[in-house]
Design a protein around this motif. Sequence first.
Motif, short mmCIF file in Angstrom:
data_model
loop_
_atom_site.label_atom_id
_atom_site.label_comp_id
_atom_site.label_asym_id
_atom_site.label_seq_id
_atom_site.Cartn_x
_atom_site.Cartn_y
_atom_site.Cartn_z
N ARG A 38 10.85 22.80 47.75
CA ARG A 38 9.99 23.99 47.74
C ARG A 38 10.81 25.18 48.23
NH1 ARG A 38 4.81 22.69 51.07
NH2 ARG A 38 4.26 24.75 50.33
N ARG A 39 10.72 26.27 47.50
CA ARG A 39 11.40 27.51 47.88
C ARG A 39 10.49 28.33 48.78
NH1 ARG A 39 11.71 31.31 44.28
NH2 ARG A 39 10.05 30.57 42.97
N THR A 40 11.08 29.14 49.64
CA THR A 40 10.31 30.09 50.44
C THR A 40 10.09 31.33 49.60
OG1 THR A 40 11.30 29.25 52.47
CG2 THR A 40 10.25 31.40 52.58
N SER A 41 8.87 31.81 49.60
CA SER A 41 8.53 32.99 48.81
C SER A 41 9.29 34.22 49.31
CB SER A 41 7.02 33.24 48.92
OG SER A 41 6.68 34.49 48.38
N ILE A 58 1.86 32.12 46.44
CA ILE A 58 1.92 30.77 47.00
C ILE A 58 0.71 29.95 46.56
CG2 ILE A 58 1.87 29.46 49.16
CD1 ILE A 58 3.54 31.82 50.36
N ASP A 115 1.24 28.58 43.03
CA ASP A 115 2.22 27.50 42.89
C ASP A 115 2.46 26.82 44.25
OD1 ASP A 115 4.18 25.81 41.93
OD2 ASP A 115 5.75 27.35 41.92
N ALA A 136 2.95 23.74 45.00
CA ALA A 136 3.94 22.66 44.99
C ALA A 136 5.37 23.20 44.99
CB ALA A 136 3.73 21.77 43.77
N GLY A 137 5.56 24.44 44.55
CA GLY A 137 6.91 24.99 44.43
C GLY A 137 7.26 26.04 45.45
N LEU A 138 6.26 26.61 46.11
CA LEU A 138 6.53 27.69 47.05
C LEU A 138 5.94 27.40 48.42
CD1 LEU A 138 5.83 30.88 44.90
CD2 LEU A 138 8.03 30.09 45.72
N GLU A 139 6.62 27.88 49.44
CA GLU A 139 6.12 27.82 50.80
C GLU A 139 6.34 29.19 51.45
OE1 GLU A 139 8.24 24.75 52.79
OE2 GLU A 139 10.12 25.85 52.79
#
Length: 98
Positions: A6-9, A45, A48, A50-53
């Motif tokens: 997971r990428r950070t926004s 966030i 998405d 599952a992909g962003l935190e």
Amino acid sequence: MTHPVRRTSSMAIVSLVAGLLGWTFAPWLGSIIAIITGHMARAEIRRDPAGLEGDGLAVAGLVLGWAMILLSVFTVLAIVLFFGGLAALAALAAGISA
């Protein structure tokens, strides 16, 4: 078993940095940017999860931004009321002595 990364926004990071700038170098501008980007980051966030935190970063930026705006408004209001009260007292004192 691999876990998805997971990428950070980016917006959440911008919101937090702008919120900190709102308390230091750019009070109104930083706070407004923190509020706008914080809301954008939370929406991003939520779209998405599952992909962003970074929801906590976005919330921290929002809190810092709104706190500075509210503190500024209350400070201006207190100053206006204080000096308005002094002016009323001065006018009352001038009316009594005349």
